[in-house]
Design a protein around this motif. Structure first.
Motif, PDB file in Angstrom:
ATOM      1  N   THR A 158       0.850  -1.192   0.000  1.00 39.04           N
ATOM      2  CA  THR A 158       0.000   0.000   0.000  1.00 39.04           C
ATOM      3  C   THR A 158       0.886   1.243   0.000  1.00 39.04           C
ATOM      4  OG1 THR A 158      -1.720  -1.160   1.248  1.00 39.04           O
ATOM      5  CG2 THR A 158      -1.805   1.250   1.246  1.00 39.04           C
ATOM      6  N   GLY A 159       0.750   2.094  -0.997  1.00 37.30           N
ATOM      7  CA  GLY A 159       1.573   3.291  -1.098  1.00 37.30           C
ATOM      8  C   GLY A 159       2.942   3.048  -1.697  1.00 37.30           C
ATOM      9  N   ARG A 160       3.235   1.821  -2.096  1.00 37.42           N
ATOM     10  CA  ARG A 160       4.509   1.501  -2.749  1.00 37.42           C
ATOM     11  C   ARG A 160       4.222   1.113  -4.197  1.00 37.42           C
ATOM     12  NH1 ARG A 160       8.451   0.074   1.423  1.00 37.42           N
ATOM     13  NH2 ARG A 160       7.419  -0.016   3.452  1.00 37.42           N
ATOM     14  N   TYR A 161       5.123   1.452  -5.101  1.00 33.87           N
ATOM     15  CA  TYR A 161       4.849   1.198  -6.509  1.00 33.87           C
ATOM     16  C   TYR A 161       6.084   0.794  -7.306  1.00 33.87           C
ATOM     17  CZ  TYR A 161       5.509   6.159  -5.488  1.00 33.87           C
ATOM     18  OH  TYR A 161       5.939   7.336  -4.933  1.00 33.87           O
ATOM     19  N   ILE A 162       7.256   0.760  -6.677  1.00 33.88           N
ATOM     20  CA  ILE A 162       8.478   0.295  -7.330  1.00 33.88           C
ATOM     21  C   ILE A 162       8.966  -0.949  -6.601  1.00 33.88           C
ATOM     22  CG2 ILE A 162      10.836   0.833  -8.036  1.00 33.88           C
ATOM     23  CD1 ILE A 162       8.844   2.585  -9.419  1.00 33.88           C
ATOM     24  N   SER A 163       9.159  -2.035  -7.344  1.00 33.37           N
ATOM     25  CA  SER A 163       9.669  -3.269  -6.739  1.00 33.37           C
ATOM     26  C   SER A 163      10.883  -3.748  -7.529  1.00 33.37           C
ATOM     27  CB  SER A 163       8.587  -4.349  -6.712  1.00 33.37           C
ATOM     28  OG  SER A 163       8.026  -4.543  -8.005  1.00 33.37           O
ATOM     29  N   GLU A 164      11.791  -4.455  -6.848  1.00 35.39           N
ATOM     30  CA  GLU A 164      13.030  -4.928  -7.472  1.00 35.39           C
ATOM     31  C   GLU A 164      13.281  -6.366  -7.066  1.00 35.39           C
ATOM     32  OE1 GLU A 164      17.719  -4.217  -6.770  1.00 35.39           O
ATOM     33  OE2 GLU A 164      16.583  -2.394  -7.231  1.00 35.39           O
ATOM     34  N   TYR A 165      13.597  -7.204  -8.045  1.00 39.65           N
ATOM     35  CA  TYR A 165      13.847  -8.622  -7.805  1.00 39.65           C
ATOM     36  C   TYR A 165      15.200  -9.001  -8.401  1.00 39.65           C
ATOM     37  CZ  TYR A 165       8.840  -8.499  -6.943  1.00 39.65           C
ATOM     38  OH  TYR A 165       7.598  -8.167  -6.454  1.00 39.65           O
ATOM     39  N   THR A 166      16.003  -9.745  -7.611  1.00 33.39           N
ATOM     40  CA  THR A 166      17.303 -10.197  -8.089  1.00 33.39           C
ATOM     41  C   THR A 166      17.749 -11.386  -7.255  1.00 33.39           C
ATOM     42  OG1 THR A 166      19.526  -9.463  -8.715  1.00 33.39           O
ATOM     43  CG2 THR A 166      18.696  -8.688  -6.596  1.00 33.39           C
ATOM     44  N   PHE A 167      18.980 -11.878  -7.460  1.00 29.74           N
ATOM     45  CA  PHE A 167      19.511 -13.012  -6.704  1.00 29.74           C
ATOM     46  C   PHE A 167      20.224 -12.496  -5.456  1.00 29.74           C
ATOM     47  CE2 PHE A 167      19.380 -14.576 -11.091  1.00 29.74           C
ATOM     48  CZ  PHE A 167      18.679 -15.763 -10.918  1.00 29.74           C
ATOM     49  N   ARG A 168      19.672 -12.791  -4.284  1.00 25.63           N
ATOM     50  CA  ARG A 168      20.294 -12.422  -3.014  1.00 25.63           C
ATOM     51  C   ARG A 168      20.272 -13.616  -2.063  1.00 25.63           C
ATOM     52  NH1 ARG A 168      20.906  -6.877  -2.527  1.00 25.63           N
ATOM     53  NH2 ARG A 168      19.658  -5.628  -3.963  1.00 25.63           N
ATOM     54  N   GLU A 169      21.185 -13.629  -1.106  1.00 27.40           N
ATOM     55  CA  GLU A 169      21.162 -14.646  -0.076  1.00 27.40           C
ATOM     56  C   GLU A 169      19.926 -14.419   0.792  1.00 27.40           C
ATOM     57  OE1 GLU A 169      21.498 -17.194   3.040  1.00 27.40           O
ATOM     58  OE2 GLU A 169      21.519 -15.036   3.410  1.00 27.40           O
ATOM     59  N   LYS A 170      19.211 -15.478   1.089  1.00 26.44           N
ATOM     60  CA  LYS A 170      17.894 -15.357   1.717  1.00 26.44           C
ATOM     61  C   LYS A 170      17.943 -14.751   3.114  1.00 26.44           C
ATOM     62  CE  LYS A 170      13.681 -18.036   2.552  1.00 26.44           C
ATOM     63  NZ  LYS A 170      13.045 -19.379   2.433  1.00 26.44           N
ATOM     64  N   GLY A 171      18.967 -15.109   3.903  1.00 20.64           N
ATOM     65  CA  GLY A 171      19.002 -14.645   5.286  1.00 20.64           C
ATOM     66  C   GLY A 171      19.576 -13.254   5.459  1.00 20.64           C
ATOM     67  N   CYS A 172      20.799 -13.031   4.961  1.00 17.16           N
ATOM     68  CA  CYS A 172      21.487 -11.749   5.178  1.00 17.16           C
ATOM     69  C   CYS A 172      21.402 -10.825   3.966  1.00 17.16           C
ATOM     70  CB  CYS A 172      22.941 -11.986   5.552  1.00 17.16           C
ATOM     71  SG  CYS A 172      23.910 -12.744   4.221  1.00 17.16           S
ATOM     72  N   HIS A 173      20.785 -11.284   2.875  1.00  8.41           N
ATOM     73  CA  HIS A 173      20.572 -10.476   1.667  1.00  8.41           C
ATOM     74  C   HIS A 173      21.876 -10.127   0.953  1.00  8.41           C
ATOM     75  CE1 HIS A 173      16.492 -10.212   3.101  1.00  8.41           C
ATOM     76  NE2 HIS A 173      16.879  -9.611   4.187  1.00  8.41           N
ATOM     77  N   ASP A 174      22.909 -10.960   1.134  1.00  9.48           N
ATOM     78  CA  ASP A 174      24.155 -10.744   0.387  1.00  9.48           C
ATOM     79  C   ASP A 174      23.895 -10.786  -1.113  1.00  9.48           C
ATOM     80  OD1 ASP A 174      25.872 -10.352   2.436  1.00  9.48           O
ATOM     81  OD2 ASP A 174      26.802 -12.345   2.386  1.00  9.48           O
ATOM     82  N   LEU A 175      24.554  -9.882  -1.839  1.00 10.37           N
ATOM     83  CA  LEU A 175      24.509  -9.874  -3.299  1.00 10.37           C
ATOM     84  C   LEU A 175      25.921 -10.180  -3.786  1.00 10.37           C
ATOM     85  CD1 LEU A 175      22.872  -9.297  -5.902  1.00 10.37           C
ATOM     86  CD2 LEU A 175      23.633  -6.914  -5.711  1.00 10.37           C
ATOM     87  N   LEU A 176      26.165 -11.429  -4.199  1.00 10.29           N
ATOM     88  CA  LEU A 176      27.510 -11.833  -4.597  1.00 10.29           C
ATOM     89  C   LEU A 176      27.944 -11.168  -5.890  1.00 10.29           C
ATOM     90  CD1 LEU A 176      27.552 -15.653  -3.756  1.00 10.29           C
ATOM     91  CD2 LEU A 176      28.340 -13.722  -2.362  1.00 10.29           C
ATOM     92  N   ASP A 177      27.015 -10.980  -6.812  1.00 10.15           N
ATOM     93  CA  ASP A 177      27.357 -10.340  -8.081  1.00 10.15           C
ATOM     94  C   ASP A 177      26.088  -9.793  -8.707  1.00 10.15           C
ATOM     95  OD1 ASP A 177      28.855  -9.428 -10.194  1.00 10.15           O
ATOM     96  OD2 ASP A 177      29.898 -11.339 -10.503  1.00 10.15           O
ATOM     97  N   GLU A 178      26.265  -8.814  -9.578  1.00 12.72           N
ATOM     98  CA  GLU A 178      25.144  -8.199 -10.273  1.00 12.72           C
ATOM     99  C   GLU A 178      24.885  -8.994 -11.553  1.00 12.72           C
ATOM    100  OE1 GLU A 178      23.806  -3.596 -11.251  1.00 12.72           O
ATOM    101  OE2 GLU A 178      25.883  -4.226 -11.582  1.00 12.72           O
TER     102      GLU A 178
END
Length: 287
Positions: free
Chosen positions: A138-158
């Protein structure tokens, strides 16, 4: 859709409007501004190279060709896909993942080098996404999806990033649009019905984008193509509407038949069933 005489700017969520804006390389600066307002700070585009949008499937001769709505590459090598979605579609997110994955995989070099530039797919949404936690959005309209580690949200590479701009969730008024992103989203959502632009649209980049949207500034050739695209789109929309109506009528008829069958089983007289369902006595007796 509004008639040409009433519509001053293109509707970016129409096929004709999307093509008129993204398909015209003279709008490059405006396209870059629009993409940058939706991209993260580290991925801002300086220049783009337009790429062919039609591609052969993975198995030549057996796989169907597929076509992106818009595809470009920036000076770093990153790929950017823009898809416009105006109607609901089953498995649309999976289709976006497939499109982005194909673009990513096509960049693989022979040998053992997997240093592949990232692929960003941006979806301009004319329908809501069915988020599992709808209250959060509600009130949000931009979402982003990519490959991240599930627990700590690490992004190993783009690698592959999918960004959606849900214009149906964007409800800010003209005066409430303070940030550049909100102002551009306002134009995207409202340009097709806009006659008088907002005051802040006199400043770049909004001015450049609105100028690119203005139908009256099209060249004769581009205007003719736009009119033809609009005609084709209106015809397709009419065919879709007729198909939906046929489906609704078929559904209603089936429901009335099922209702009549239950009434017959309950022992109601044919005349009463006819009055309640609208089916003729002959149709009911045939059941």
């Amino acid at each position: 859709m509004k008639s040409e005489s009433e519509q001053r700017y293109v509707d970016i969520l129409s096929n004709a409007g999307f093509k008129a804006f993204f398909g015209d390389e003279s709008n490059k600066e405006s396209v870059i501004s629009l993409l940058n307002t939706l991209l993260p700070a580290h991925r801002q585009i300086k220049d783009i190279e337009y790429r062919p949008t039609e591609h052969q499937g993975p198995i030549i001769g057996h796989s169907k060709e597929f076509q992106y709505d818009f595809l470009c590459r920036d000076t770093s090598g990153a790929m950017f896909i823009v898809e416009m979605q105006r109607y609901r579609e089953v498995s649309w997110f999976k289709r976006c993942v497939s499109y982005a994955s194909r673009a990513y995989d096509r960049q693989n070099k022979t040998g053992f080098d997997y240093d592949v530039p990232p692929v960003y797919l941006i979806g301009l949404m004319g329908v809501d996404i069915n988020h599992p936690d709808n209250e959060y959005w509600t009130g949000r309209y931009i979402s982003e999806y990519t490959f991240r580690e599930k627990g700590c949200h690490d992004l190993l590479d783009e690698t592959i990033v999918i960004i959606f701009a849900e214009l149906t969730r964007f409800h800010k008024t003209e005066d409430e649009c303070i940030t550049e992103q909100d102002q551009l989203l306002y134009l995207l959502k409202n340009s097709g019905k806009m006659m008088v632009p907002p005051k802040w649209a006199a400043r770049k980049p909004c001015k450049n984008i609105l100028d690119a949207f203005r139908i009256g500034d099209f060249s004769k050739e581009k205007r003719n193509q736009y009119n033809q695209d609009m005609y084709d789109e209106k015809r397709r929309n009419g065919e879709l509407a007729a198909a939906r109506n046929d489906g609704l009528e078929e559904g209603r008829a089936k429901a009335f038949v099922e209702m009549a069958q239950k009434m017959l089983a309950a022992g109601l007289p044919v005349e009463q069933i006819s009055q309640l369902t609208g089916l003729s006595a002959e149709e009911i007796k045939a059941l």
